[in-house]
Write a protein that holds these residues in place. Structure first.
Motif, mmCIF file in Angstrom:
data_model
loop_
_atom_site.group_PDB
_atom_site.id
_atom_site.type_symbol
_atom_site.label_atom_id
_atom_site.label_comp_id
_atom_site.label_asym_id
_atom_site.label_seq_id
_atom_site.Cartn_x
_atom_site.Cartn_y
_atom_site.Cartn_z
ATOM 1 N N LEU A 1 0.820 -1.210 0.000
ATOM 2 C CA LEU A 1 0.000 0.000 0.000
ATOM 3 C C LEU A 1 0.856 1.262 0.000
ATOM 4 C CD1 LEU A 1 -2.827 1.342 0.308
ATOM 5 C CD2 LEU A 1 -2.558 1.071 2.786
ATOM 6 N N SER A 2 1.982 1.212 0.675
ATOM 7 C CA SER A 2 2.840 2.404 0.782
ATOM 8 C C SER A 2 3.605 2.694 -0.501
ATOM 9 C CB SER A 2 3.850 2.214 1.922
ATOM 10 O OG SER A 2 4.820 1.232 1.577
ATOM 11 N N THR A 3 3.732 1.707 -1.386
ATOM 12 C CA THR A 3 4.656 1.812 -2.523
ATOM 13 C C THR A 3 4.377 3.023 -3.399
ATOM 14 O OG1 THR A 3 4.851 -0.604 -2.530
ATOM 15 C CG2 THR A 3 5.623 0.567 -4.492
ATOM 16 N N TYR A 4 3.128 3.196 -3.795
ATOM 17 C CA TYR A 4 2.792 4.321 -4.673
ATOM 18 C C TYR A 4 3.020 5.657 -3.985
ATOM 19 C CZ TYR A 4 -0.168 7.881 -6.786
ATOM 20 O OH TYR A 4 -0.635 9.058 -7.306
ATOM 21 N N PHE A 5 2.568 5.784 -2.744
ATOM 22 C CA PHE A 5 2.643 7.074 -2.055
ATOM 23 C C PHE A 5 4.095 7.463 -1.749
ATOM 24 C CE2 PHE A 5 -1.571 5.329 -1.057
ATOM 25 C CZ PHE A 5 -2.347 6.315 -1.651
ATOM 26 N N GLU A 6 4.924 6.482 -1.437
ATOM 27 C CA GLU A 6 6.336 6.790 -1.189
ATOM 28 C C GLU A 6 7.065 7.098 -2.497
ATOM 29 O OE1 GLU A 6 7.824 4.895 2.812
ATOM 30 O OE2 GLU A 6 7.095 3.281 1.528
ATOM 31 N N ALA A 7 6.735 6.369 -3.551
ATOM 32 C CA ALA A 7 7.339 6.671 -4.855
ATOM 33 C C ALA A 7 6.913 8.053 -5.328
ATOM 34 C CB ALA A 7 6.943 5.605 -5.878
ATOM 35 N N ILE B 1 4.674 -8.822 -4.106
ATOM 36 C CA ILE B 1 6.077 -9.224 -4.222
ATOM 37 C C ILE B 1 6.805 -8.447 -5.315
ATOM 38 C CG2 ILE B 1 7.636 -11.147 -4.719
ATOM 39 C CD1 ILE B 1 5.568 -13.035 -3.491
ATOM 40 N N LEU B 2 6.301 -8.490 -6.530
ATOM 41 C CA LEU B 2 7.040 -7.905 -7.656
ATOM 42 C C LEU B 2 6.824 -6.402 -7.795
ATOM 43 C CD1 LEU B 2 8.909 -8.367 -10.077
ATOM 44 C CD2 LEU B 2 6.866 -8.736 -11.470
ATOM 45 N N LEU B 3 5.562 -5.970 -7.937
ATOM 46 C CA LEU B 3 5.307 -4.547 -8.167
ATOM 47 C C LEU B 3 5.772 -3.704 -6.986
ATOM 48 C CD1 LEU B 3 1.749 -4.662 -9.791
ATOM 49 C CD2 LEU B 3 3.981 -4.588 -10.920
ATOM 50 N N SER B 4 5.488 -4.177 -5.789
ATOM 51 C CA SER B 4 5.935 -3.448 -4.605
ATOM 52 C C SER B 4 7.452 -3.490 -4.469
ATOM 53 C CB SER B 4 5.274 -4.026 -3.350
ATOM 54 O OG SER B 4 5.628 -3.295 -2.202
ATOM 55 N N GLY B 5 8.049 -4.639 -4.770
ATOM 56 C CA GLY B 5 9.501 -4.768 -4.676
ATOM 57 C C GLY B 5 10.235 -3.851 -5.633
ATOM 58 N N LEU B 6 9.811 -3.848 -6.887
ATOM 59 C CA LEU B 6 10.441 -2.972 -7.868
ATOM 60 C C LEU B 6 10.108 -1.512 -7.567
ATOM 61 C CD1 LEU B 6 9.801 -4.955 -11.182
ATOM 62 C CD2 LEU B 6 11.752 -5.087 -9.632
ATOM 63 N N GLY B 7 8.877 -1.280 -7.122
ATOM 64 C CA GLY B 7 8.451 0.080 -6.832
ATOM 65 C C GLY B 7 9.225 0.703 -5.686
ATOM 66 N N PHE B 8 9.465 -0.093 -4.614
ATOM 67 C CA PHE B 8 10.171 0.501 -3.475
ATOM 68 C C PHE B 8 11.660 0.653 -3.762
ATOM 69 C CE2 PHE B 8 12.079 -3.403 -1.551
ATOM 70 C CZ PHE B 8 13.188 -2.851 -0.928
ATOM 71 N N GLU B 9 12.261 -0.315 -4.446
ATOM 72 C CA GLU B 9 13.706 -0.264 -4.616
ATOM 73 C C GLU B 9 14.116 0.714 -5.705
ATOM 74 O OE1 GLU B 9 16.999 -3.526 -3.607
ATOM 75 O OE2 GLU B 9 15.643 -4.121 -5.213
ATOM 76 N N SER B 10 13.288 0.847 -6.709
ATOM 77 C CA SER B 10 13.612 1.790 -7.787
ATOM 78 C C SER B 10 12.821 3.081 -7.707
ATOM 79 C CB SER B 10 13.363 1.121 -9.152
ATOM 80 O OG SER B 10 14.290 0.082 -9.376
ATOM 81 N N GLY B 11 11.757 3.100 -6.885
ATOM 82 C CA GLY B 11 10.955 4.306 -6.729
ATOM 83 C C GLY B 11 11.254 5.053 -5.452
ATOM 84 N N GLY B 12 11.728 4.327 -4.439
ATOM 85 C CA GLY B 12 12.142 4.964 -3.203
ATOM 86 C C GLY B 12 11.151 4.834 -2.059
ATOM 87 N N LEU B 13 11.677 4.858 -0.838
ATOM 88 C CA LEU B 13 10.870 4.901 0.372
ATOM 89 C C LEU B 13 10.749 6.345 0.842
ATOM 90 C CD1 LEU B 13 12.399 1.874 2.328
ATOM 91 C CD2 LEU B 13 10.375 1.892 0.848
ATOM 92 N N ALA B 14 9.781 6.592 1.731
ATOM 93 C CA ALA B 14 9.606 7.961 2.242
ATOM 94 C C ALA B 14 9.069 7.909 3.675
ATOM 95 C CB ALA B 14 8.691 8.752 1.309
ATOM 96 N N GLY B 15 7.933 8.571 3.919
ATOM 97 C CA GLY B 15 7.438 8.705 5.281
ATOM 98 C C GLY B 15 6.889 7.434 5.899
ATOM 99 N N ALA B 16 6.175 6.639 5.135
ATOM 100 C CA ALA B 16 5.477 5.483 5.697
ATOM 101 C C ALA B 16 6.424 4.501 6.378
ATOM 102 C CB ALA B 16 4.683 4.774 4.599
#
Length: 380
Positions: free
Chosen positions: A171-177, A248-263
């Motif tokens: 859930l956090s992946t989009y908002f942090e990216a 697993i995949l979309l969140s994994g690629l999203g967090f590692e290549s899109g970045g983490l933030a507040g969540a």
């Protein structure tokens, strides 16, 4: 502008896919160190025997002790050398996966998750603990796993709470990216950034990374409830397939290549509260996501959409849902201070973040979550 995209070499997902594990082992040799706890291995013993026979490969059972510690990793490395293993296979959840990453050091690594509780299977990082289970250190490797092999039938037969927790992490992946996109933060963890010794520019997220993070969120909204029911009934449906891929995949690629933030930073702060230790990573991240939305003053409609999703699938929306019945100012301050240490991901937000701002966001997110559960609205 320097951009980068980080991913495993291969991702394969499907029913009975574990039967093809031997094929991927054969790409490295014929002998694999198998790292997993006894229960997980016993659950799939039939499939392991079949794939070993079909592809004429051999599993060296590592008898994983359950903790990804430096002592355990050293023991496993020694075993891999003594037995002349050609590759490392991780079977199970987070700690078995992280131990296998530490053993493989970015070479010839096959990840076989038995739950879809986090996006760790695709990443090139691991968390090390002491033998007593306390946090020790982070480890980063030169590349991501060689193969991530996901058997959806195994995931469907795992406890539902793991799948829901994975949705909380995703859930956090989009908002942090999105936060990284607006702040132009260096999103790619583990890549070299500029220093006095080397003039390597930080890497920003690619269009592909943000697109995958967006798709991750859309998939959760579209298929989350249906996937939970599929898992509850231990059957594989298209919705469950989609959510496993999102977790697993979309969140994994999203967090590692899109970045983490507040969540995730707020999650890290919440771990200071002993009551939260009984809750999974993704469950705490879900509340951290709500707190991030308050921190950035997101539209009410967006917050309501996230609240509706969390309540529908059973994710926490307030501190009481994480076992925290009461909290004092000193505890809030400690959480916010931990969430805002200099190297935390919260500083990827597109504005300066202070301890007081995080405290306020947690307080308001908690109250909004309580009101929404009770009244179905927080705008009364």
């Amino acid at each position: 502008m320097r951009k980068a995209f980080i991913s495993p070499a291969k991702y394969v997902q499907g029913e009975d896919e574990l039967l093809n594990l031997g094929y991927f082992i054969n790409t490295f040799g014929n002998k694999a160190l198998l790292i997993g706890n006894t229960q997980d291995i016993e659950r799939v013993k039939v499939q392991l025997n079949k794939t070993a026979e079909k592809y004429r490969c051999e599993f060296i059972m590592a008898d994983f002790k359950g903790e990804c510690s430096k002592v355990e990793v050293a023991r496993l490395k020694k075993l891999a050398i003594e037995k002349n293993c050609d590759c490392t296979v991780a079977l199970g959840g987070g700690k078995a996966i992280d131990a296998a990453k530490c053993v493989a050091q970015g070479e010839a690594l096959i990840i076989v998750p038995t739950i879809a509780a986090t996006d760790a299977p695709t990443s090139h990082s691991a968390v090390l603990y002491t033998e007593d289970g306390a946090f020790d250190d982070y480890a980063y490797f030169k590349q991501n796993p060689s193969v991530v092999l996901v058997d959806t039938k195994i995931i469907a037969n795992a406890p539902v709470r793991f799948l829901v927790s994975g949705m909380g992490d995703a859930l956090s992946t989009y908002f942090e990216a999105r936060a990284n996109y607006h702040s132009y933060a260096a999103a790619n963890a583990g890549l070299p950034c500029g220093s006095q010794e080397e003039s390597i520019a930080p890497a920003r997220q690619t269009m592909a990374a943000f697109a995958l993070a967006t798709l991750c969120y859309q998939t959760l909204l579209n298929d989350g409830i249906k996937a939970k029911q599929s898992c509850h009934n231990k059957v594989v449906t298209t919705a469950l397939e989609n959510i496993i891929e999102a977790n697993i995949l979309l969140s994994g690629l999203g967090f590692e290549s899109g970045g983490l933030a507040g969540a995730h930073a707020i999650h890290d702060g919440l771990t200071l509260l002993e009551e939260t230790h009984h809750y999974y990573h993704g469950e705490k991240v879900a509340f951290g996501t709500l707190a991030q939305l308050i921190l950035e003053n997101s539209p009410s409609e967006e917050i309501e959409e996230v609240l509706d999703f969390c309540l529908a699938v059973g994710l926490p929306v307030c501190l009481a849902d994480l076992g925290v019945k009461s909290i004092n100012d000193a505890q809030l301050t400690a959480i916010a201070e931990k969430a805002t240490i200099s190297d935390e991901s919260i500083h990827a937000m597109p504005f300066p973040v202070t301890v007081d701002a995080v405290k306020a966001a947690i307080i308001v997110a908690d109250k909004i979550g309580q009101d929404y559960k009770q009244y179905g609205t927080f705008t009364k």
